[in-house]
Design an enzyme around this catalytic site. Structure first.
Site, short mmCIF file in Angstrom:
data_model
loop_
_atom_site.label_atom_id
_atom_site.label_comp_id
_atom_site.label_asym_id
_atom_site.label_seq_id
_atom_site.Cartn_x
_atom_site.Cartn_y
_atom_site.Cartn_z
N TYR A 87 -5.27 1.49 -7.97
CA TYR A 87 -4.27 2.34 -7.33
C TYR A 87 -4.68 3.80 -7.58
O TYR A 87 -4.04 4.52 -8.32
CB TYR A 87 -2.96 2.02 -8.04
N ARG A 114 -0.93 -4.60 -0.23
CA ARG A 114 0.18 -4.32 0.68
C ARG A 114 -0.42 -3.50 1.81
O ARG A 114 -1.27 -2.63 1.59
CB ARG A 114 1.26 -3.47 0.00
N ARG A 131 14.30 13.63 -14.76
CA ARG A 131 14.41 14.98 -15.35
C ARG A 131 15.85 15.37 -15.59
O ARG A 131 16.69 15.23 -14.72
CB ARG A 131 13.83 16.02 -14.39
N GLU A 147 6.79 5.20 8.40
CA GLU A 147 5.86 4.35 7.63
C GLU A 147 6.54 3.00 7.37
O GLU A 147 7.54 2.92 6.66
CB GLU A 147 5.54 5.07 6.32
N ASP A 175 -5.13 7.70 -6.93
CA ASP A 175 -4.79 8.80 -6.04
C ASP A 175 -6.04 9.69 -5.96
O ASP A 175 -7.07 9.39 -6.56
CB ASP A 175 -3.49 9.51 -6.44
N ARG A 210 9.79 5.56 4.91
CA ARG A 210 9.96 7.02 4.96
C ARG A 210 9.54 7.59 6.30
O ARG A 210 8.78 6.95 7.04
CB ARG A 210 9.21 7.71 3.82
N ARG A 263 5.89 5.62 -12.61
CA ARG A 263 5.22 6.77 -11.97
C ARG A 263 6.19 7.90 -11.68
O ARG A 263 5.80 9.05 -11.54
CB ARG A 263 4.63 6.34 -10.62
P1 FAD Z 1 -10.97 5.10 1.31
O1 FAD Z 1 -10.37 6.39 1.74
O2 FAD Z 1 -10.28 3.86 1.61
O3 FAD Z 1 -12.46 5.05 1.84
C1 FAD Z 1 -13.22 3.88 1.98
C2 FAD Z 1 -13.92 3.95 3.32
O4 FAD Z 1 -14.82 2.84 3.43
C3 FAD Z 1 -12.96 3.83 4.48
O5 FAD Z 1 -13.12 4.94 5.36
C4 FAD Z 1 -13.34 2.52 5.15
O6 FAD Z 1 -13.17 2.54 6.56
C5 FAD Z 1 -14.80 2.39 4.77
N1 FAD Z 1 -15.29 1.02 4.79
C6 FAD Z 1 -14.70 -0.06 4.22
N2 FAD Z 1 -15.42 -1.16 4.45
C7 FAD Z 1 -16.49 -0.78 5.20
C8 FAD Z 1 -17.58 -1.48 5.79
N3 FAD Z 1 -17.68 -2.79 5.66
N4 FAD Z 1 -18.49 -0.77 6.49
C9 FAD Z 1 -18.36 0.57 6.65
N5 FAD Z 1 -17.35 1.29 6.13
C10 FAD Z 1 -16.42 0.61 5.41
N6 FAD Z 1 -3.45 10.24 -3.14
C11 FAD Z 1 -3.00 11.43 -3.60
O7 FAD Z 1 -3.65 12.06 -4.44
N7 FAD Z 1 -1.83 11.98 -3.13
C12 FAD Z 1 -1.07 11.34 -2.20
O8 FAD Z 1 0.00 11.87 -1.81
C13 FAD Z 1 -1.51 10.09 -1.70
N8 FAD Z 1 -0.80 9.42 -0.79
C14 FAD Z 1 -1.23 8.22 -0.32
C15 FAD Z 1 -0.46 7.58 0.63
C16 FAD Z 1 -0.88 6.34 1.13
C17 FAD Z 1 -0.03 5.65 2.17
C18 FAD Z 1 -2.09 5.76 0.63
C19 FAD Z 1 -2.53 4.41 1.15
C20 FAD Z 1 -2.86 6.42 -0.31
C21 FAD Z 1 -2.44 7.64 -0.80
N9 FAD Z 1 -3.20 8.34 -1.74
C22 FAD Z 1 -2.75 9.56 -2.21
C23 FAD Z 1 -4.49 7.81 -2.25
C24 FAD Z 1 -5.73 8.35 -1.48
O9 FAD Z 1 -5.63 7.99 -0.13
C25 FAD Z 1 -6.99 7.74 -2.10
O10 FAD Z 1 -7.09 8.06 -3.46
C26 FAD Z 1 -8.32 8.16 -1.45
O11 FAD Z 1 -8.22 8.33 -0.08
C27 FAD Z 1 -9.33 7.10 -1.80
O12 FAD Z 1 -10.59 7.37 -1.24
P2 FAD Z 1 -11.72 6.24 -1.30
O13 FAD Z 1 -12.95 6.84 -0.77
O14 FAD Z 1 -11.75 5.61 -2.63
O15 FAD Z 1 -11.19 5.09 -0.31
N1 UDP Z 2 10.56 4.37 -5.35
C1 UDP Z 2 11.86 4.00 -5.06
N2 UDP Z 2 12.63 4.83 -4.29
C2 UDP Z 2 12.17 6.01 -3.80
C3 UDP Z 2 10.84 6.37 -4.10
C4 UDP Z 2 10.06 5.53 -4.88
O1 UDP Z 2 12.32 2.96 -5.46
O2 UDP Z 2 12.91 6.71 -3.09
C5 UDP Z 2 9.74 3.44 -6.18
C6 UDP Z 2 8.92 2.46 -5.31
O3 UDP Z 2 8.87 1.23 -6.00
C7 UDP Z 2 7.55 3.08 -5.29
C8 UDP Z 2 7.47 3.67 -6.70
O4 UDP Z 2 8.81 4.15 -6.95
O5 UDP Z 2 6.55 2.11 -5.07
C9 UDP Z 2 6.47 4.77 -6.86
O6 UDP Z 2 6.81 5.82 -5.97
P1 UDP Z 2 5.71 6.75 -5.34
O7 UDP Z 2 6.38 7.79 -4.55
O8 UDP Z 2 4.77 7.15 -6.42
O9 UDP Z 2 5.01 5.73 -4.33
P2 UDP Z 2 3.65 5.85 -3.54
O10 UDP Z 2 3.22 7.27 -3.52
O11 UDP Z 2 2.74 4.96 -4.29
O12 UDP Z 2 4.01 5.33 -2.19
#
Ligand code: FAD
Ligand code: UDP
Length: 371
Positions: A353, A247, A174, A305, A355, A278, A170
């Site tokens: 996974y 996770r 560069r 986090e 986004d 982070r 991912r």
């Molecule tokens: P969710 O947001 O999980 O929505 C599902 C909803 O269903 C939740 O609100 C939950 O409470 C509800 N639910 C579950 N079970 C029930 C139940 N039984 N009854 C009622 N409600 C229920 N994407 C990016 O593009 N850029 C980023 O930088 C980025 N960073 C991220 C960082 C982290 C730490 C994480 C975990 C994800 C990140 N993502 C990022 C991904 C992004 O969060 C998701 O793509 C997006 O929020 C997914 O939306 P969703 O509706 O599929 O799931």
């Molecule tokens: N990663 C790493 N060092 C860093 C940043 C990322 O080893 O400083 C690795 C780590 O395994 C991570 C993966 O690269 O799960 C993908 O990074 P990304 O930032 O896309 O992670 P996410 O947004 O899924 O947390």
């Protein structure tokens, strides 16, 4: 009797609800949390939009997705350029000429390439079989040891030699001095945070917060002609074939009475001994630090986090898409295929996974199929 019950007010469920209502269908949305927007939820705390479930940076290569999301928010020009701290050293990410210069003192792409090639050759890797080998073959052993090994080990709770290579692919590598973490054509943060996006999507739709589908399953199953379920697919089937693994994460939010804590939105801590991966400083996503000038916010909010082992009942964050879990998911998907009334969507319902951009693409595909 509603046409659709949408379980989950995250991005996926909200897009579907919005598009269904637009086509004249009646919709009820239920959400077990006490707020809208799922994982991308942001909360305004004294002028700072706090990303409550970790840094969310919107990016996409798709004109269609970019146009779609802009119906619901205006985006700023934020470019993600995280830095990584290993012991007392600081490096630019993603791996680029700034990183190579700091690591080895090299100045040209040719010198950097030679250094990486030398380390790959010494390690004797020709066909990478796991994340460790993949990482070394991309950037050499020094960067692997300092910036990848510890971070990845704590993020995923197992050593790099036991993880699939795709996770590290991912990240861009560069041979130019460019600290932009992503390659996408469009990138930014919605001005005013993410929650407004879902608020606008669900405007005029009946929503029940603090409402868990499983607490009243029979009633909810009979209140609509069809159900979109965006919770965990294995939970829906009462873990019939066993549990899918995730996770988890723990977020520690803290308000600090200083204007600028770390000078960047995202700082990664890559040594294994530091328990968090982070620290994010939220105001930098929306340029809330102008050195005391107009637009400056005098205090700040940071979030540490911590990766965590997931157990039933915890918040699931990252699906672990290894072979074992993917084949278990396939079994659930087969059950799902036989359902007439229930559709599964989103990162938990489809065990992907995703986004935000891929979540939007998947939701719009479902909309096309359904209507
Ligand atoms: P969710 O947001 O999980 O929505 C599902 C909803 O269903 C939740 O609100 C939950 O409470 C509800 N639910 C579950 N079970 C029930 C139940 N039984 N009854 C009622 N409600 C229920 N994407 C990016 O593009 N850029 C980023 O930088 C980025 N960073 C991220 C960082 C982290 C730490 C994480 C975990 C994800 C990140 N993502 C990022 C991904 C992004 O969060 C998701 O793509 C997006 O929020 C997914 O939306 P969703 O509706 O599929 O799931
Ligand atoms: N990663 C790493 N060092 C860093 C940043 C990322 O080893 O400083 C690795 C780590 O395994 C991570 C993966 O690269 O799960 C993908 O990074 P990304 O930032 O896309 O992670 P996410 O947004 O899924 O947390």
């Amino acid at each position: 009797m509603y046409d659709y019950l949408v379980v989950g007010a995250g991005l996926f469920g909200s897009i579907f609800a919005y598009e269904a209502k637009k086509r004249g269908h009646s919709v009820l949305v239920i959400e077990k949390r006490d707020h809208l927007a799922g994982t991308m939820y942001t909360e305004n705390q004294d002028g700072i939009n706090v990303h409550k479930y970790g840094a969310h940076i919107f990016r996409t290569d798709s004109d269609k997705v970019w146009e779609y999301i802009q119906q619901f928010a205006e985006f700023n020009r934020f470019t993600n350029s995280p830095v990584a701290i290993y012991k007392d050293e600081l490096y630019n990410l993603p791996f680029n000429m700034n990183t190579f210069n700091k690591m080895w003192g090299v100045k040209t792409p040719e010198e950097a390439r030679a250094k990486i090639d030398e380390q790959v050759k010494e390690a004797g890797i020709t066909e990478p079989k796991n994340l460790e080998e993949q990482a070394i073959s991309m950037v050499g052993t020094d960067i692997y040891e300092k910036l990848i090994k510890g971070y990845t080990g704590k993020q995923w709770g197992r050593p790099c030699s036991e993880l699939p290579s795709f996770i590290i692919k991912r990240l861009p590598v560069r041979m130019v001095y460019d600290n932009n973490y992503f390659n996408d054509k469009y990138q930014g943060i919605p001005i005013g945070g993410y929650t407004q996006i879902v608020e606008k999507m669900l405007n005029g739709i009946e929503v029940k917060l603090n409402t868990d589908f499983f607490e009243n399953r029979e009633e909810f199953e009979s209140c609509a002609k069809k159900i979109l379920f965006t919770g965990m697919i294995d939970e829906y089937y009462d873990y019939y074939y066993g549990e899918l693994e995730y996770r988890s994460l723990r977020f520690e939010h803290e308000r600090l009475e200083c204007e600028n804590y770390q000078g960047n939105a995202v700082v990664n801590y890559t040594e294994y001994e530091i328990p968090y991966t982070r620290i994010i400083e939220h105001k930098h996503f929306e340029f809330g630090c102008q050195g005391g000038k107009e637009g400056s916010i005098p205090h700040t909010v940071i979030t540490r986090e911590y990766p965590a082992t997931w157990q039933r009942g915890d918040d699931p964050y990252y699906p672990i898409n290894d072979e074992k879990n993917n084949s278990l998911y396939e079994k659930y998907r087969k059950l799902a295929d036989d359902e007439g009334k229930v559709i599964f969507g989103g990162r938990l319902g489809m065990y992907r996974y995703f986004d935000m951009q891929t979540d939007i693409i998947a939701a719009l595909e479902l909309v096309d199929k359904e209507f």
